[in-house]
Design a protein around this motif. Structure first.
Motif, PDB file in Angstrom:
ATOM      1  N   LEU A  15       0.299  -5.664   2.002  1.00 28.24           N
ATOM      2  CA  LEU A  15       1.252  -5.244   3.039  1.00 28.24           C
ATOM      3  C   LEU A  15       1.191  -3.735   3.208  1.00 28.24           C
ATOM      4  O   LEU A  15       0.951  -2.998   2.261  1.00 28.24           O
ATOM      5  CB  LEU A  15       2.668  -5.655   2.640  1.00 28.24           C
ATOM      6  CG  LEU A  15       2.901  -7.141   2.388  1.00 28.24           C
ATOM      7  CD1 LEU A  15       4.312  -7.370   1.898  1.00 28.24           C
ATOM      8  CD2 LEU A  15       2.629  -7.940   3.646  1.00 28.24           C
ATOM      9  N   GLU A  16       1.440  -3.301   4.432  1.00 27.27           N
ATOM     10  CA  GLU A  16       1.463  -1.889   4.770  1.00 27.27           C
ATOM     11  C   GLU A  16       2.851  -1.563   5.312  1.00 27.27           C
ATOM     12  O   GLU A  16       3.313  -2.227   6.241  1.00 27.27           O
ATOM     13  CB  GLU A  16       0.416  -1.646   5.865  1.00 27.27           C
ATOM     14  CG  GLU A  16      -0.220  -0.313   5.851  1.00 27.27           C
ATOM     15  CD  GLU A  16      -1.396  -0.292   6.816  1.00 27.27           C
ATOM     16  OE1 GLU A  16      -2.385   0.328   6.451  1.00 27.27           O
ATOM     17  OE2 GLU A  16      -1.322  -0.876   7.907  1.00 27.27           O
ATOM     18  N   PRO A  17       3.554  -0.572   4.747  1.00 26.35           N
ATOM     19  CA  PRO A  17       4.896  -0.241   5.226  1.00 26.35           C
ATOM     20  C   PRO A  17       4.847   0.204   6.699  1.00 26.35           C
ATOM     21  O   PRO A  17       3.888   0.860   7.108  1.00 26.35           O
ATOM     22  CB  PRO A  17       5.364   0.903   4.347  1.00 26.35           C
ATOM     23  CG  PRO A  17       4.319   1.122   3.318  1.00 26.35           C
ATOM     24  CD  PRO A  17       3.123   0.303   3.667  1.00 26.35           C
TER      25      PRO A  17
ATOM     26  N   ALA B 262       7.382  -4.025   6.901  1.00 28.81           N
ATOM     27  CA  ALA B 262       5.939  -3.892   6.679  1.00 28.81           C
ATOM     28  C   ALA B 262       5.199  -4.813   7.630  1.00 28.81           C
ATOM     29  O   ALA B 262       5.805  -5.630   8.323  1.00 28.81           O
ATOM     30  CB  ALA B 262       5.600  -4.256   5.234  1.00 28.81           C
ATOM     31  N   ARG B 263       3.896  -4.641   7.626  1.00 31.98           N
ATOM     32  CA  ARG B 263       3.016  -5.542   8.375  1.00 31.98           C
ATOM     33  C   ARG B 263       1.968  -6.062   7.408  1.00 31.98           C
ATOM     34  O   ARG B 263       1.673  -5.427   6.395  1.00 31.98           O
ATOM     35  CB  ARG B 263       2.382  -4.859   9.575  1.00 31.98           C
ATOM     36  CG  ARG B 263       1.353  -3.821   9.218  1.00 31.98           C
ATOM     37  CD  ARG B 263       0.712  -3.213  10.479  1.00 31.98           C
ATOM     38  NE  ARG B 263      -0.453  -2.419  10.126  1.00 31.98           N
ATOM     39  CZ  ARG B 263      -1.686  -2.893  10.005  1.00 31.98           C
ATOM     40  NH1 ARG B 263      -1.934  -4.163  10.210  1.00 31.98           N
ATOM     41  NH2 ARG B 263      -2.685  -2.093   9.682  1.00 31.98           N
ATOM     42  N   ILE B 264       1.427  -7.204   7.707  1.00 32.72           N
ATOM     43  CA  ILE B 264       0.376  -7.783   6.874  1.00 32.72           C
ATOM     44  C   ILE B 264      -0.936  -7.075   7.215  1.00 32.72           C
ATOM     45  O   ILE B 264      -1.381  -7.100   8.357  1.00 32.72           O
ATOM     46  CB  ILE B 264       0.240  -9.295   7.105  1.00 32.72           C
ATOM     47  CG1 ILE B 264       1.532  -9.998   6.711  1.00 32.72           C
ATOM     48  CG2 ILE B 264      -0.953  -9.849   6.327  1.00 32.72           C
ATOM     49  CD1 ILE B 264       1.606 -11.452   7.121  1.00 32.72           C
ATOM     50  N   LYS B 265      -1.505  -6.430   6.224  1.00 37.26           N
ATOM     51  CA  LYS B 265      -2.800  -5.764   6.405  1.00 37.26           C
ATOM     52  C   LYS B 265      -3.938  -6.729   6.105  1.00 37.26           C
ATOM     53  O   LYS B 265      -4.932  -6.762   6.803  1.00 37.26           O
ATOM     54  CB  LYS B 265      -2.905  -4.543   5.513  1.00 37.26           C
ATOM     55  CG  LYS B 265      -4.229  -3.811   5.646  1.00 37.26           C
ATOM     56  CD  LYS B 265      -4.277  -2.570   4.811  1.00 37.26           C
ATOM     57  CE  LYS B 265      -5.665  -1.991   4.804  1.00 37.26           C
ATOM     58  NZ  LYS B 265      -5.909  -1.022   5.813  1.00 37.26           N
TER      59      LYS B 265
ATOM     60  N   LEU C 203       0.841  -1.195   0.000  1.00 38.11           N
ATOM     61  CA  LEU C 203       0.000   0.000   0.000  1.00 38.11           C
ATOM     62  C   LEU C 203       0.877   1.246   0.000  1.00 38.11           C
ATOM     63  O   LEU C 203       1.728   1.413   0.869  1.00 38.11           O
ATOM     64  CB  LEU C 203      -0.883   0.031   1.243  1.00 38.11           C
ATOM     65  CG  LEU C 203      -2.176  -0.731   1.194  1.00 38.11           C
ATOM     66  CD1 LEU C 203      -2.916  -0.598   2.522  1.00 38.11           C
ATOM     67  CD2 LEU C 203      -3.058  -0.282   0.067  1.00 38.11           C
ATOM     68  N   LYS C 204       0.682   2.102  -0.991  1.00 45.82           N
ATOM     69  CA  LYS C 204       1.392   3.373  -1.071  1.00 45.82           C
ATOM     70  C   LYS C 204       0.377   4.440  -1.446  1.00 45.82           C
ATOM     71  O   LYS C 204      -0.272   4.327  -2.491  1.00 45.82           O
ATOM     72  CB  LYS C 204       2.483   3.332  -2.139  1.00 45.82           C
ATOM     73  CG  LYS C 204       3.708   2.571  -1.744  1.00 45.82           C
ATOM     74  CD  LYS C 204       4.789   2.788  -2.778  1.00 45.82           C
ATOM     75  CE  LYS C 204       6.085   2.164  -2.329  1.00 45.82           C
ATOM     76  NZ  LYS C 204       7.140   2.397  -3.314  1.00 45.82           N
ATOM     77  N   ASN C 205       0.221   5.442  -0.595  1.00 54.52           N
ATOM     78  CA  ASN C 205      -0.740   6.521  -0.849  1.00 54.52           C
ATOM     79  C   ASN C 205      -2.132   5.975  -1.155  1.00 54.52           C
ATOM     80  O   ASN C 205      -2.759   6.381  -2.132  1.00 54.52           O
ATOM     81  CB  ASN C 205      -0.253   7.428  -1.973  1.00 54.52           C
ATOM     82  CG  ASN C 205       1.086   8.049  -1.676  1.00 54.52           C
ATOM     83  OD1 ASN C 205       1.335   8.456  -0.548  1.00 54.52           O
ATOM     84  ND2 ASN C 205       1.953   8.108  -2.657  1.00 54.52           N
TER      85      ASN C 205
END
Length: 67
Positions: A59-61, A45-48, A9-11
């Motif tokens: 994944l979310e940074p 990152a973490r698993i969203k 996920l970016k922006n």
């Protein structure tokens, strides 16, 4: 096949990070990914979300510039 594509996920948008991932290992605040072709990547990152029916790993940074 049981592989999934991993997206970062970016922006608020999902960007393809790796295709055909078959191994996901959380370790020390990072996620280790490995594809069926032997490509490896570790990302802060973490698993969203895991959507196994649609073969998607979201994944979310956890910090800026984590790739």
């Amino acid at each position: 096949m049981c592989e999934a594509n991993a997206y970062l996920l970016k922006n608020e948008k999902e960007e393809l990070l790796m295709e055909r991932v078959d191994r996901v290992v959380p370790q020390n605040g990072e996620i280790y990914l490995e594809s069926i072709w032997g490509q490896r990547k570790t990302i802060a990152a973490r698993i969203k979300e895991l959507n196994l029916v649609d073969h998607r790993i979201i994944l979310e940074p956890t910090q800026e510039g984590s790739i």
